[in-house]
Design an enzyme around this catalytic site. Structure first.
Site, PDB file in Angstrom:
ATOM      1  N   GLU A 354       0.847  -1.185   0.000  1.00 33.16           N
ATOM      2  CA  GLU A 354       0.000   0.000   0.000  1.00 33.16           C
ATOM      3  C   GLU A 354       0.893   1.250   0.000  1.00 33.16           C
ATOM      4  O   GLU A 354       1.185   1.796  -1.030  1.00 33.16           O
ATOM      5  CB  GLU A 354      -0.949  -0.026   1.200  1.00 33.16           C
ATOM      6  CG  GLU A 354      -2.022   1.036   1.081  1.00 33.16           C
ATOM      7  CD  GLU A 354      -3.336   0.659   1.722  1.00 33.16           C
ATOM      8  OE1 GLU A 354      -3.430  -0.383   2.368  1.00 33.16           O
ATOM      9  OE2 GLU A 354      -4.295   1.447   1.577  1.00 33.16           O
ATOM     10  N   GLU A 626      -1.967   0.650  13.246  1.00 31.91           N
ATOM     11  CA  GLU A 626      -3.129   1.073  12.458  1.00 31.91           C
ATOM     12  C   GLU A 626      -4.422   0.865  13.239  1.00 31.91           C
ATOM     13  O   GLU A 626      -5.288   1.723  13.258  1.00 31.91           O
ATOM     14  CB  GLU A 626      -3.181   0.240  11.175  1.00 31.91           C
ATOM     15  CG  GLU A 626      -4.402   0.502  10.330  1.00 31.91           C
ATOM     16  CD  GLU A 626      -4.332  -0.214   8.985  1.00 31.91           C
ATOM     17  OE1 GLU A 626      -3.652  -1.244   8.918  1.00 31.91           O
ATOM     18  OE2 GLU A 626      -4.959   0.274   8.027  1.00 31.91           O
TER      19      GLU A 626
HETATM   20  C1  BGC Z   1      -5.175   2.877   4.716  1.00 30.52           C
HETATM   21  C2  BGC Z   1      -5.682   3.925   5.649  1.00 30.52           C
HETATM   22  C3  BGC Z   1      -6.560   4.811   4.826  1.00 30.52           C
HETATM   23  C4  BGC Z   1      -7.736   3.967   4.494  1.00 30.52           C
HETATM   24  C5  BGC Z   1      -8.887   4.647   3.871  1.00 30.52           C
HETATM   25  C6  BGC Z   1      -6.346   2.044   4.340  1.00 30.52           C
HETATM   26  O1  BGC Z   1      -6.046   0.977   3.548  1.00 30.52           O
HETATM   27  O2  BGC Z   1      -4.133   2.150   5.233  1.00 30.52           O
HETATM   28  O3  BGC Z   1      -4.877   4.397   6.570  1.00 30.52           O
HETATM   29  O4  BGC Z   1      -6.818   6.039   5.315  1.00 30.52           O
HETATM   30  O5  BGC Z   1      -7.356   2.823   3.785  1.00 30.52           O
HETATM   31  O6  BGC Z   1      -9.631   3.800   3.073  1.00 30.52           O
END
Ligand code: BGC
Length: 831
Positions: A354, A626
């Protein structure tokens, strides 16, 4: 760029831009009869580039040119190479890897987002007293491949040292076997000067341990979750393959790669077999604490290997240390998560498939980031990318640079970074140019949202991320938290319209200011009509709902007080476990402390049970997670598939720590005028804050020994501050000018004032957050789930002892537990 470029982008005729392609090696030899007075090399790439000249790497940047919205802004770093040029034969060379321009980005397994083939652009500008000569990338360059066999930011790099052509970047090398290059078409007007600090090697960490796992694997523990890669020195037979697999965590004694999803994060080195060989990959980085090493000849020693931390080389500007080690670790975790997620672009996470510039994450964390480091360069550059992409597409992308397959729609906290980030930077640095530069983007966004409002003036339609990752949201639906998503959206709109009105006013655009102020009034009135009772109860009764309504000044004074009390009751009822996600977390402690519930704010901050701010710290976290429970109490990884251990967003509480524990608040943007008001609590006995503001260095310290408070404050020339002396018996305020100031005084004897026993009434206990907490916790250990109500009318006169007479099965042990819990809070010293 100020001058029209003369170079063109070139690529080897054999390059395909496909996955696992070896990096391109390019070179050109040229002869000089005189030494130039000055030589400047401008070099960039579609991909990532390491420039070479006359046998050496040029510059100390890594992963150059970083990641920007390349089609609009491709940065061209400049290097002074005057001392590298010689009379006679010279060589300009480069290795180009796939980087962000070609490599896969995002979880959708897509690559080549910007370019089909890697390409180099370079201009060597040689200045002589009477002329300027430019050697630029053109078809005179020759191309080949070398040691770098494959390179991917997510998956890692493979380097075969046997295939590195000796001396390829120096004069005299025979490149007759090398191939031709061709021109790649690329908009040269996208080339731009560097706006941000480059990515560099910033620190090296030695291993804290080398472990042999139960399955017999060798695992290096660097003691810290970080962004970077390793460097090692090995002596091995030719062809020996050493593989390095990176991971954030170990479970069951083995490295666990679940948190990095499909990213392979594996580097491989194939030895040349000629004595000691040192290697560090060039074109990748990983988010890791552990490295599993396979194929090492003999025993790996602590000095054979180190972790090289890389990130945008920003200047550190903020520090906080308190008397509480857990809080200090929380602070350190936020600092590290920031460092790890500022590798060119402010990302959500640095490890999995990501690593994107998610807007909501940096929006939540921006005030903290701007205190800790000088982020004008990196975030200023990123805001330029946001603005150009917004202009090109008509929307603020959820990730900047945008590589998502579908267009983004306007959302609170994510898209409204277009307004709140320039505002946060202006608050920190006091420079109206930040607002002026972003003004078009800010207004475009806010007017777009204004057009979406319903007849009442609410933002009640469309997709919203809401209070993303509310711990009570279903695991597979992080946007489905307790707080109504459109309540969150309209609340954030009250904030952003206020910021817009203030911005327009600062820039002297009074018509716009009036338009945005009217919009605030409209949305706020609609919000109150829809979501707030006359007395101040907020619909849904969630912590986030209250926190937003209080923090964004949506309520009138009377409602605000009531809402504060209800919020305090809610957080107490939840046992000070956290119940907010991205939207509410940055604000909940503020909403409490600003409505007279400092004790509850501290109890929330210092809770260690799961989920809470400190729970990850008790689980050994070295970065912010997270999810509140990315690792669950039983040590297993949260199985949701979205469990990074390195996401700064929920670390936004650190901003409250700076202002409340450290005690520094900018009354005017840029700290020309400050309020210094540490508010001790949570049994803390000291704090030391330092901050390099645009005015100069500020230092605030306080320490409490016995009943004596010592406060020290230093503020720079040209600033003034009002100082609210913490716990001062008469609540003294001081006005100070530049210089160092110190105060020592006796604080009231909080111990006597806060004596709780079994004879205390339930009301007395429930009036004191810490006492009520200790009491209810001790009670719950014996009677789990049985509610206690400190606000019931009978609580006003019923003592604990009397209450126990009505509790069937109340044991002596319970009495003793309650008595000692109450004694423990009686001794505490808090405000
Ligand atoms: C990210 C987040 C992001 C979110 C919003 C995730 O996959 O890691 O931190 O803000 O998606 O969809």
């Amino acid at each position: 760029m100020s001058q029209r470029p003369t170079g063109r982008f070139i690529t080897p005729t054999t390059a395909t831009g496909a996955e696992n392609e070896p990096a391109a090696y390019l070179r050109r030899e040229f002869r000089l009869d005189d030494l130039p007075t000055r030589a400047i090399l401008r070099v960039t790439a579609l991909g990532v580039v390491e420039a070479h000249m006359n046998g050496a790497v040029i510059g100390d940047e890594v992963l150059s040119p970083g990641w920007t919205s390349y089609r609009h802004r491709l940065v061209v770093p400049e290097h002074d190479v005057t001392d590298d040029i010689v009379v006679g034969e010279n060589v300009l060379g480069a290795i180009v890897g796939e980087g962000w321009a070609l490599g896969r980005l995002g979880w959708e397994n897509k690559r080549n987002h910007y370019a089909d083939r890697p390409a180099l652009f370079a201009e060597l500008v040689l200045e002589y007293p009477d002329r300027t000569q430019i050697i630029a990338t053109d078809t005179d360059f020759r191309a080949a491949t070398g040691g770098v066999r494959s390179n991917s930011i997510y998956d890692g790099e493979t380097y075969d040292a046997r295939l590195e052509p000796d001396g390829w970047d120096a004069a005299g090398f025979d490149d007759s076997g090398w191939g031709a290059v061709e021109i790649v078409d690329w908009p040269l007007d996208a080339l731009t000067e560097t706006a941000a600090e480059p990515i560099r090697r910033v620190q090296e960490l030695a291993p804290v341990a080398i472990i042999t796992s139960p399955s017999g694997k060798t695992v290096v523990d660097f003691g810290q979750n970080l962004s970077g890669r390793v460097r090692f020195t090995v002596t091995a037979d030719a062809g020996t393959v050493i593989a390095l697999r990176h991971a954030e965590v170990m479970t069951g004694g083995e490295v666990d790669v679940e948190t990095i999803r499909t990213a392979k994060a594996t580097d491989q080195y194939i030895a040349r077999g000629e004595g000691a060989e040192t290697w560090e990959p060039r074109f990748t980085f990983h988010g890791f604490r552990y490295v599993e090493v396979d194929g090492w000849p003999g025993e790996l020693g602590l000095t054979d290997i180190c972790a090289v931390v890389i990130h945008s080389d920003m200047r550190r500007t903020g520090w906080l240390e308190t008397s509480d080690p857990l809080l200090n670790q929380l602070h350190s975790n936020a600092v590290w998560s920031m460092r790890d997620n500022f590798v060119g672009v402010p990302t959500d996470c640095p490890q999995r498939d990501e690593r994107l510039g998610w807007t909501g994450d940096i929006n939540a964390f921006a005030p903290t980031a701007a205190f800790l480091y000088d982020v004008r360069g990196v975030l200023g550059s990123w805001l330029q990318d946001l603005a150009v992409e917004q202009k090109a597409t008509g929307f603020v992308p959820w990730v900047v640079p945008d590589v998502l397959s579908n267009p983004s729609s306007p959302t609170a906290l994510w898209s409204d970074v277009a307004v709140s980030l320039p505002w946060a930077l202006y608050r920190e640095y006091g420079d109206p140019k930040i607002l002026a530069d972003a003004y078009e983007s800010m207004t475009m966004f806010i007017r777009q949202v204004a057009a979406l409002l319903d007849n009442e003036g609410l933002w009640s339609t469309g997709f919203q991320y809401g209070d993303w990752l509310d711990p009570d949201a279903p695991m597979d639906n992080p946007a489905g938290g307790k707080t109504d998503r459109h309540l969150v959206a309209s609340a954030y709109l009250c904030k952003t319209t206020q910021e817009m009105a203030a911005t327009a006013h600062i820039l002297g655009r009074e018509d716009d200011a009036a338009e945005f102020a009217a919009l605030t009034q409209r949305v706020r009135a609609a919000f109150r009509a829809e979501y707030v009772t006359e007395k101040g109860r907020v619909a849904g009764e969630t912590v986030t709902g209250y926190a937003l309504a209080i923090a964004f000044d949506i309520l009138d004074e009377r409602q605000r007080r009531h809402a504060g009390d209800l919020l305090a009751r809610l957080v107490a009822k939840a046992g000070y476990r956290i119940s907010t996600g991205f939207a509410g977390t940055p604000l909940v402690t503020d909403a409490l402390s600003r409505t007279g519930h400092l004790d509850e704010a501290y109890l929330l901050l210092m809770e260690t049970g799961c989920p809470s701010f400190l729970y990850p710290v008790t689980m050994g976290a070295t970065t912010i997670w997270e999810r509140w429970d990315s690792i669950r109490p039983d040590g297993t990884i949260n199985p949701s598939g979205m469990t990074s251990l390195n996401h700064y967003a929920l670390g936004a509480v650190v901003d409250w720590m700076h202002r409340t524990i450290g005690g520094l608040i900018a009354l005017e943007p840029g700290y020309k005028r400050m309020r210094i008001a540490p508010a001790p609590g949570g049994n803390l006995t000291s704090s030391e804050l330092r901050h390099t503001t645009t005015q100069g260095d500020v230092a605030i310290s306080w320490s409490l020994t016995e009943q004596t408070m010592t406060v020290g404050v230093t503020i720079p020339e040209g600033t003034t501050a009002e100082v609210a002396l913490p716990l001062h018996p008469d609540g003294e305020m001081r006005e100070i000018a530049a210089g160092t100031h110190e105060w020592t005084y006796q604080v009231p004897d909080a111990g006597t004032a806060r004596s709780f026993t079994l004879d205390s009434t339930l009301k007395e206990l429930s009036d004191d957050a810490a006492a009520w907490r200790a009491f209810t916790d001790a009670f719950a250990r014996h009677f789990p789930g049985v509610p206690l109500d400190g606000s019931a009318p009978e609580a006003a006169f019923m003592s604990v002892s009397t209450m126990l007479e009505y509790v069937p099965g109340a044991s002596e042990e319970l009495r003793d537990d309650l008595a000692s819990a109450l004694a423990s809070v009686s001794q505490g010293v808090t405000a």
